[in-house]
Design an enzyme around this catalytic site. Sequence first.
Site, PDB file in Angstrom:
ATOM      1  N   ASP A 106       0.836  -1.209   0.000  1.00  0.00           N
ATOM      2  CA  ASP A 106       0.000   0.000   0.000  1.00  0.00           C
ATOM      3  C   ASP A 106       0.871   1.259   0.000  1.00  0.00           C
ATOM      4  OD1 ASP A 106      -2.189  -1.617   0.312  1.00  0.00           O
ATOM      5  OD2 ASP A 106      -2.230  -1.401   2.498  1.00  0.00           O
TER       6      ASP A 106
HETATM    7  N1  URA Z   1      -1.333  -5.843   4.045  1.00  0.00           N
HETATM    8  C1  URA Z   1      -1.754  -4.575   4.040  1.00  0.00           C
HETATM    9  O1  URA Z   1      -2.756  -4.234   4.664  1.00  0.00           O
HETATM   10  N2  URA Z   1      -1.053  -3.675   3.327  1.00  0.00           N
HETATM   11  C2  URA Z   1       0.069  -3.996   2.628  1.00  0.00           C
HETATM   12  O2  URA Z   1       0.674  -3.129   1.999  1.00  0.00           O
HETATM   13  C3  URA Z   1       0.483  -5.338   2.652  1.00  0.00           C
HETATM   14  C4  URA Z   1      -0.246  -6.240   3.373  1.00  0.00           C
END
Ligand code: URA
Length: 241
Positions: A106
């Site tokens: 993310d």
């Molecule tokens: N889980 C999440 O919530 N975000 C990420 O970037 C990776 C795994």
Amino acid sequence: MFEKMRLQKYLSRCGIASRRHAEDMIREGRIKVNGVTVTEMGTTVSPGDLVECDGEPVAPGEKPVYIMLNKPAGYVTTVSDPEGRKTVMDLTDGVNERVYPVGRLDYDTEGLLILTNDGDFAYRNTHPKHQVSKTYIAEVEGEPSRETLQKLRDGVMLDGRPTSPAKVELIRQKKRCAVLRITIHEGRNRQVRRMCEAVGHPVRSLKRVAIGGLRLGSLKPGEWRYLSAKELKKIEVDRNG
Ligand code: URA
């Protein structure tokens, strides 16, 4: 020289994109074979064919490279961003090959991200069937109880089905937040954030620290380095083992 092969495989061999992304590029009409735009998925290419992507000839031969990046928060894990945000590609100064991210993190998540120009490697490592475990350090709000931690381990409902068993350890309890180490074997969208949210402990910060046995180590946010042959082999073994 290469053998006759499907166009999307050829594009991934050339390091243009993962096989799945190559299919999108074909659909979008960005690929020409011998001067003709191709949108058919079944097309094959043979030695001697001229393949172009966005008007540029593409050919196999670039040596495959594998990079580990410590992604800082505030970067998207795509090659370009329609909203004009910074992308992880802005952090790859000094890499001469056309690499792209394997999987995603993310925008707000930090940590271990692999980039490569090897489409087959990217395909193998993002296919839901062969997911390698991923380990995260999550700082969450509140004081998760033992029962809550067990719920995270056993599975919480996301999108109408439970998450598969996870490893969850409480590393530290602070005043109003806790630090958890969470290892998951799936790659659902925003999975760790949504799992923690679902049990009442929203994530404040999230960092991926390992992919299988490959550890982020001491690489600082924004830094990258090449993976060694030994590290690469480790990922293949973790995935198949
Ligand atoms: N889980 C999440 O919530 N975000 C990420 O970037 C990776 C795994």
